[in-house]
Design an enzyme around this catalytic site. Sequence first.
Site, short mmCIF file in Angstrom:
data_model
loop_
_atom_site.label_atom_id
_atom_site.label_comp_id
_atom_site.label_asym_id
_atom_site.label_seq_id
_atom_site.Cartn_x
_atom_site.Cartn_y
_atom_site.Cartn_z
N ARG A 122 0.87 -1.19 0.00
CA ARG A 122 0.00 0.00 0.00
C ARG A 122 0.90 1.23 0.00
O ARG A 122 1.16 1.83 1.04
CB ARG A 122 -0.95 -0.02 1.20
CG ARG A 122 -2.02 -1.09 1.04
CD ARG A 122 -2.97 -1.13 2.17
NE ARG A 122 -3.93 -0.04 2.18
CZ ARG A 122 -4.91 0.07 3.08
NH1 ARG A 122 -5.03 -0.84 4.02
NH2 ARG A 122 -5.76 1.07 3.04
N ASP A 307 -13.81 -2.99 0.04
CA ASP A 307 -14.07 -3.27 1.45
C ASP A 307 -15.28 -4.19 1.67
O ASP A 307 -15.59 -4.54 2.81
CB ASP A 307 -14.27 -1.95 2.22
CG ASP A 307 -12.95 -1.22 2.43
OD1 ASP A 307 -11.90 -1.79 2.13
OD2 ASP A 307 -12.99 -0.06 2.88
N ARG A 399 -11.56 -2.59 14.98
CA ARG A 399 -11.07 -1.36 14.36
C ARG A 399 -12.18 -0.68 13.57
O ARG A 399 -12.16 0.52 13.39
CB ARG A 399 -9.91 -1.66 13.41
CG ARG A 399 -8.59 -1.94 14.08
CD ARG A 399 -7.50 -2.04 13.04
NE ARG A 399 -7.70 -1.02 12.03
CZ ARG A 399 -7.61 -1.20 10.71
NH1 ARG A 399 -7.29 -2.37 10.22
NH2 ARG A 399 -7.83 -0.22 9.87
#
Length: 424
Positions: A122, A307, A399
């Site tokens: 990333r 996602d 998270r």
Amino acid sequence: MDKLVIQGRHRLSGTVKASGSKNSALPLMAAALLCSTGEIKLSRIPDLKDVRTLSKLLGYLGAETSYRENTLNISTSNIRCAQAPYELVKQMRASIYVLGPLLAKFGRASVSLPGGCAFGPRPIDLHLMAMEKLGASVSIEKGFIEARTKGTCLKGAAIDFPITSVGATGNALMAAVLAKGRTIIRNAAVEPEIATLCRFLNAMGADIRGIGTESLEIEGVETLNAAEFTNIFDRIEAATLLTAGAITGSAITVTDVDPSQLITVLGKFEEAGCKIVTDTGSITLQSPDALVRSDVIANPYPLFPTDMQAQWIALMTQAEGASHVIDKIYHERFNHIPELNRLGAHIEIRDNEATVHGPRKLTGTKVMSTDLRASASLVLAGLVAEGVTEVLRIYHLDRGYECIEQKLNDLGAAITRESYQEFL
Ligand code: UD1
């Protein structure tokens, strides 16, 4: 450490509220660093580990924060430091969002490199390119990004992103709002989280046009001031909850949402045989007697979100036929697959394409979370698996999902959170 213990095969029913968006809350919080006076009040901020990590980072920099009932107050008038340390940045890559605001407001920023990621490389080159285009000198020294304005402040510029990046667009925006002159960002990310950031910055006194489009025009202003702002819903959480309904053969409603932000995902649910009814602020999903295969390719908004890719694969284990899943954003984001296969799924990966053969009977066992959305896919699989599934290392899940087991239990699932010790 905590694990979720899921007793599978419970039907779900009822209504559940979507939380505020994590991926929108984080840049809103970082943007608070740009404020010169007063106290910022952000509502609908989810109670999540990532939000607490960024609050800690803001506190480290000198901000005062207080959080109560999903409302976060931030005062940044006493910022004394422009360095984001490794210990905090390594906990959350999105900490890089402080780079643009610190540089724009204080003329310098020192931000630890975020490091590796569980699902492939990333890079942050586009963030750095944007800062350089705005006139900063940027170097990497001892694991830190060291950025400084060359004159007294940043200067407006044309920033052409070769690929769309949510984070780099956000950072470029937060730097450009205080730059001298006009900035044009081309190939900007059009995710709702970026449009929301633009609206918040404008509420603070910025001048951004073209909101929600790929071309953003920013006229720099001298100062930004405190504002009150309400965050948007979490479209990934909402879609994950809908998948929980679909995978368990149930009918559920998710409220406090804007269905227009989930058009592609809702279309895929329909393709898989689910009935979708949307109303202002709510989505009802009714699962069919038998789900059918539906291929997805994860791409930037408004296409299918990366996602949601892991959760979709979990759903497709219960669909008739072979579904194909490709992720064009993170080509290697398939850590969930070996774990889903351990539950009895039959998923193959070849050339960055997953083929999910269904329907398969899943059987509960211990599985391990490797990243946030992979964890969500394992919880979904656990909801439909025979017997008990234990999802270990759910700090990843914490998270990004607010009260996930409580929300699912309110719909009829049987999930408990237990602490355990790992043998190392
Ligand atoms: C954000 C989301 C993350 C989501 C991702 C893609 C947050 C906090 N996180 O991450 O949940 O999965 O968008 O929708 O909002 N890239 C580069 N160079 C860069 C930056 C990115 O090559 O400097 C590449 C990435 O490797 C990736 C693509 O661009 O292939 C898109 O990434 P990006 O949109 O930047 O993701 P994030 O903002 O990190």
